[in-house]
Design a protein around this motif. Structure first.
Motif, short mmCIF file in Angstrom:
data_model
loop_
_atom_site.label_atom_id
_atom_site.label_comp_id
_atom_site.label_asym_id
_atom_site.label_seq_id
_atom_site.Cartn_x
_atom_site.Cartn_y
_atom_site.Cartn_z
N GLY A 38 0.95 2.86 -8.98
CA GLY A 38 2.10 3.54 -8.39
C GLY A 38 3.03 2.62 -7.64
O GLY A 38 4.21 2.92 -7.47
N GLU A 63 0.84 -1.19 0.00
CA GLU A 63 0.00 0.00 0.00
C GLU A 63 0.88 1.25 0.00
O GLU A 63 1.89 1.33 0.69
CB GLU A 63 -0.89 -0.02 1.24
CG GLU A 63 -1.90 1.11 1.26
CD GLU A 63 -2.82 1.01 2.46
OE1 GLU A 63 -3.62 1.94 2.67
OE2 GLU A 63 -2.72 0.00 3.19
N LEU A 64 0.45 2.23 -0.77
CA LEU A 64 1.23 3.45 -0.92
C LEU A 64 0.94 4.42 0.21
O LEU A 64 -0.21 4.55 0.66
CB LEU A 64 0.91 4.11 -2.26
CG LEU A 64 1.20 3.32 -3.53
CD1 LEU A 64 0.77 4.11 -4.75
CD2 LEU A 64 2.67 2.97 -3.62
N GLU A 114 4.01 8.79 -1.41
CA GLU A 114 4.18 7.94 -2.59
C GLU A 114 3.02 8.10 -3.56
O GLU A 114 3.20 8.07 -4.78
CB GLU A 114 4.34 6.48 -2.17
CG GLU A 114 5.63 6.22 -1.39
CD GLU A 114 5.64 4.86 -0.72
OE1 GLU A 114 6.72 4.42 -0.28
OE2 GLU A 114 4.56 4.24 -0.61
N GLN A 115 1.81 8.27 -3.02
CA GLN A 115 0.65 8.53 -3.89
C GLN A 115 0.84 9.83 -4.66
O GLN A 115 0.51 9.91 -5.85
CB GLN A 115 -0.62 8.61 -3.03
CG GLN A 115 -1.17 7.27 -2.59
CD GLN A 115 -2.04 6.62 -3.65
OE1 GLN A 115 -2.22 7.16 -4.74
NE2 GLN A 115 -2.58 5.46 -3.32
N VAL A 162 1.32 9.08 -8.57
CA VAL A 162 -0.05 9.10 -9.11
C VAL A 162 -0.52 10.54 -9.33
O VAL A 162 -0.85 10.93 -10.45
CB VAL A 162 -1.04 8.37 -8.15
CG1 VAL A 162 -2.46 8.44 -8.73
CG2 VAL A 162 -0.61 6.92 -7.96
#
Length: 279
Positions: free
Chosen positions: A184, A3-4, A8-9, A13
């Protein structure tokens, strides 16, 4: 796939979509409201030699660099395996050809940056966005060369896998953006140098519509029929003297007509003949 996090998102993304949306809408707005500023300003009259070499090397090198990125990011790895291209042969070709054309593009953009930074007249006539985009182009190419060569040197020192398979990570992630199903998580295990190269490229995409880089989409169909661009001479007095000499030469030159002009002696003979005939 892990899971991001929020950061990181944003990196893999949100930020790519912000850059791509700005890229598309910015171009549409620029084309609609600023067509007169679409083409870059010519600085050839200020300096010519470095401009010629920089433009030729950068544009030709960049053309093949873009082609290599299309082959590596947009073409799935299964296509190469289906036609019999092994992973080792692909990376060997990408290494040698990529280093060659990347070096050509690097030398070209370096010449253009040095010309813009250290030529006082060009520096004064350059907009801020041009400095930024040229520096970004240099940074993107340097990071790309570092990713191509530097990662192999680094992996050899620490006995890591020498060929990083970006066609299974960066390629699928990049294609997932265009089908609006971003993955991502594929970018989390990518080496840092490849991540920096990717992020720098998206920063460049976001600034692209606001710079002279928009001229890349112009197709010069009417160039062959266009008249020559005339520049003013650096020595106005010499140019004026040449223009006056040419004008005087045209005035003194005999005019060509359908009838030949008779000489003064021939005219006297004709007049004397007419006089005798009248007697």
């Amino acid at each position: 796939m892990s899971e991001l996090t929020l950061w990181e998102q944003f990196l893999w993304v949100i930020f790519p979509y912000l850059s791509l949306v700005t890229f598309v809408i910015g171009h549409l707005y620029r084309y609609r409201y600023d067509q007169y500023g679409w083409t870059p300003k010519s600085s050839q009259i200020l300096e010519r030699r470095m401009l010629m070499w920089g433009v030729l090397l950068f544009h030709w090198g960049l053309l093949f660099v873009i082609g290599g990125h299309v082959m590596g990011l947009l073409v799935p790895i299964g296509v190469y395996r289906a036609i019999g291209v092994t992973d080792h042969n692909y990376h060997l070709l990408a290494l040698w050809v990529g280093v060659l054309v990347g070096f050509v593009a690097l030398v070209g953009i370096l010449i253009l940056n040095l010309r813009r930074w250290f030529n006082p007249r060009i520096r004064r006539s350059t907009d801020t966005i041009k400095f930024v985009t040229d520096a970004l182009l240099l940074l993107v190419i340097v990071l790309g060369m570092a990713a191509t060569i530097g990662y192999r040197v680094y992996s050899a020192q620490y006995e890591l896998q020498s060929e990083f398979e970006y066609r299974e990570t960066i390629g699928p992630w990049f294609r997932s953006l265009f089908i609006f199903r971003p993955e991502g998580g594929l970018m989390l295990g990518v080496p840092v140098i490849f991540q920096l190269h990717t992020l720098a490229a998206f920063v460049l995409f976001g600034l692209w519509p606001f710079s002279s880089l928009v001229h890349a989409w112009s197709v010069p169909l009417g160039y062959a029929r266009r008249r020559y661009v005339q520049y003013r001479s650096r020595d106005p007095r010499a140019a004026l003297a040449r223009e006056r000499a040419n004008r005087d030469a045209r005035r003194k030159a005999p005019r060509k007509t359908g009838k030949e002009t008779a000489s003064p002696r021939e005219e006297e003979r004709v007049e004397s003949g007419r006089g005798r005939g009248s007697e």
